[in-house]
Scaffold this motif. Structure first.
Motif, PDB file in Angstrom:
ATOM      1  N   ASN A  69       0.864  -1.179   0.000  1.00  0.00           N
ATOM      2  CA  ASN A  69       0.000   0.000   0.000  1.00  0.00           C
ATOM      3  C   ASN A  69       0.904   1.233   0.000  1.00  0.00           C
ATOM      4  OD1 ASN A  69      -2.028   1.869   0.213  1.00  0.00           O
ATOM      5  ND2 ASN A  69      -2.997   0.969   2.006  1.00  0.00           N
ATOM      6  N   LYS A  70       1.214   1.711  -1.189  1.00  0.00           N
ATOM      7  CA  LYS A  70       2.171   2.805  -1.350  1.00  0.00           C
ATOM      8  C   LYS A  70       1.609   4.131  -0.833  1.00  0.00           C
ATOM      9  CE  LYS A  70       2.954   5.328  -5.097  1.00  0.00           C
ATOM     10  NZ  LYS A  70       3.256   6.704  -4.643  1.00  0.00           N
ATOM     11  N   PRO A  71       2.398   4.854  -0.046  1.00  0.00           N
ATOM     12  CA  PRO A  71       1.969   6.193   0.367  1.00  0.00           C
ATOM     13  C   PRO A  71       2.102   7.194  -0.773  1.00  0.00           C
ATOM     14  CG  PRO A  71       3.662   5.268   1.845  1.00  0.00           C
ATOM     15  CD  PRO A  71       3.643   4.445   0.600  1.00  0.00           C
ATOM     16  N   ARG A  72       1.464   8.335  -0.639  1.00  0.00           N
ATOM     17  CA  ARG A  72       1.679   9.432  -1.566  1.00  0.00           C
ATOM     18  C   ARG A  72       3.101   9.959  -1.395  1.00  0.00           C
ATOM     19  NH1 ARG A  72      -0.620  13.969  -0.866  1.00  0.00           N
ATOM     20  NH2 ARG A  72      -0.945  14.544  -3.071  1.00  0.00           N
ATOM     21  N   ASP A 107       2.340  11.144  -6.681  1.00  0.00           N
ATOM     22  CA  ASP A 107       1.346  11.744  -5.796  1.00  0.00           C
ATOM     23  C   ASP A 107       0.087  10.892  -5.643  1.00  0.00           C
ATOM     24  OD1 ASP A 107       0.463  12.052  -8.368  1.00  0.00           O
ATOM     25  OD2 ASP A 107      -0.194  14.133  -8.124  1.00  0.00           O
ATOM     26  N   SER A 109      -1.537   7.314  -4.032  1.00  0.00           N
ATOM     27  CA  SER A 109      -1.330   6.246  -3.058  1.00  0.00           C
ATOM     28  C   SER A 109      -2.062   4.992  -3.512  1.00  0.00           C
ATOM     29  CB  SER A 109      -1.849   6.676  -1.678  1.00  0.00           C
ATOM     30  OG  SER A 109      -3.256   6.888  -1.718  1.00  0.00           O
ATOM     31  N   LYS A 207      -7.337  14.208  -4.886  1.00  0.00           N
ATOM     32  CA  LYS A 207      -6.456  13.141  -4.401  1.00  0.00           C
ATOM     33  C   LYS A 207      -6.925  11.813  -4.986  1.00  0.00           C
ATOM     34  CE  LYS A 207      -5.312  13.574  -0.111  1.00  0.00           C
ATOM     35  NZ  LYS A 207      -5.352  13.531   1.382  1.00  0.00           N
ATOM     36  N   LYS A 209      -6.273   7.394  -5.161  1.00  0.00           N
ATOM     37  CA  LYS A 209      -5.648   6.181  -4.617  1.00  0.00           C
ATOM     38  C   LYS A 209      -6.158   4.959  -5.359  1.00  0.00           C
ATOM     39  CE  LYS A 209      -8.913   5.300  -0.814  1.00  0.00           C
ATOM     40  NZ  LYS A 209      -9.026   5.044   0.646  1.00  0.00           N
ATOM     41  N   ASP A 218      -7.305  -3.701  -0.848  1.00  0.00           N
ATOM     42  CA  ASP A 218      -6.430  -3.232   0.227  1.00  0.00           C
ATOM     43  C   ASP A 218      -6.618  -4.013   1.517  1.00  0.00           C
ATOM     44  OD1 ASP A 218      -8.893  -2.202   0.936  1.00  0.00           O
ATOM     45  OD2 ASP A 218      -8.338  -0.125   0.557  1.00  0.00           O
ATOM     46  N   VAL A 223      -1.481   2.205   5.027  1.00  0.00           N
ATOM     47  CA  VAL A 223      -0.581   2.904   4.116  1.00  0.00           C
ATOM     48  C   VAL A 223       0.862   2.715   4.577  1.00  0.00           C
ATOM     49  CG1 VAL A 223       0.100   5.152   3.209  1.00  0.00           C
ATOM     50  CG2 VAL A 223      -2.321   4.626   3.527  1.00  0.00           C
ATOM     51  N   GLY A 224       1.743   2.322   3.665  1.00  0.00           N
ATOM     52  CA  GLY A 224       3.143   2.078   3.998  1.00  0.00           C
ATOM     53  C   GLY A 224       3.425   0.644   4.404  1.00  0.00           C
TER      54      GLY A 224
END
Length: 250
Positions: A69-72, A107, A109, A207, A209, A218, A223-224
């Protein structure tokens, strides 16, 4: 002795994806048995001594598959000359070099596959088979059903490229905050594809995602964070891979 294309050998050893290997070869960063190779069609023995930037590419027999789960504000790359944060920094505890399958904007997520399985990575990124990817977009203003329908019926991006969402829906509207949530699923992956589609439908994106890749969602993955794919999930991807291989699509 087996002879194969250099980029395929590099990918099979788990160093980088086949496409990434091609770029490294073009840049003159790969050597085979002491000689720098820049020829894209170059073939060599599968047991040749291969170096990338002077470091030996050693085969890792174990294959790793992760859902991340990639962050922005994190780059979907293994390194960045400008020193920006990359996805590689989240996988320092993994004993093999895993790399991203496909891309997710800096940018944006959301979900990203990471692996050292070159064959599977190449298949998932292959233009003849495009995986379904679902996104949720937070948008400024009150989006109406007409705009959402436009995403399904199709919009033109990049001046002359016509594209449609597989599905799209309006998930939520907050009149007080003047914010709408739109969800859409696509099966293509041009640069900034979803952003351009939303803009073409006069939707003001704030934004974005990615919430789903094919059958993977997910699943409360923070996130992360990342998790290893379950054996049946890997088999499901390989089931699609083998079906397409038998049909001669790859």
């Amino acid at each position: 002795m087996t002879i194969e294309r250099l980029q395929k050998i590099i990918a099979n050893r788990g160093a980088v994806s086949r496409r990434a290997a091609e770029k490294l070869i073009e840049q003159g960063r790969v050597s085979v048995d002491g000689q720098v190779v820049t020829e894209m069609g170059f073939k060599t023995s599968t047991d040749a001594l291969i170096l990338i930037d002077g470091k030996e590419v050693i085969a890792d027999d174990r294959k790793y598959y992760f859902l991340f789960n990639k962050p922005r504000l994190v780059l979907t790359t293994m390194d960045d000359p400008k020193g920006r944060k990359t996805v590689a920094e989240f996988f320092t505890d993994v004993p093999a070099r895993v790399y991203p399958v496909g891309r997710l904007d800096y940018d944006v997520s959301g979900l990203l596959l990471m692996t050292n399985d070159g064959d599977l990575a190449n298949f998932i990124m292959h233009p003849r088979y495009e995986f379904f990817k679902t996104y949720q977009a937070m948008c400024r203003g009150i989006v109406d059903k007409r705009q959402v329908k436009k995403l399904i019926n199709g919009v033109t991006i990049d001046e002359d490229y016509f594209t449609k969402a597989i599905d799209a829906k309006l998930c939520n509207v907050n009149n007080e905050k003047n914010i709408s949530i739109v969800e859409l699923t696509i099966a293509e992956g041009k640069n900034h594809h979803v952003k351009k589609m939303l803009a073409a439908a006069d939707i003001d994106l704030v934004k974005l995602k990615r919430t789903k890749i094919e059958f993977l969602d997910d699943d409360n993955l923070e996130v992360g964070e990342y998790r290893e794919l379950k054996p049946h999930e890997v088999k499901q991807f390989y089931g699609i891979y083998n079906q397409n291989k038998r049909k001669g699509d790859l």
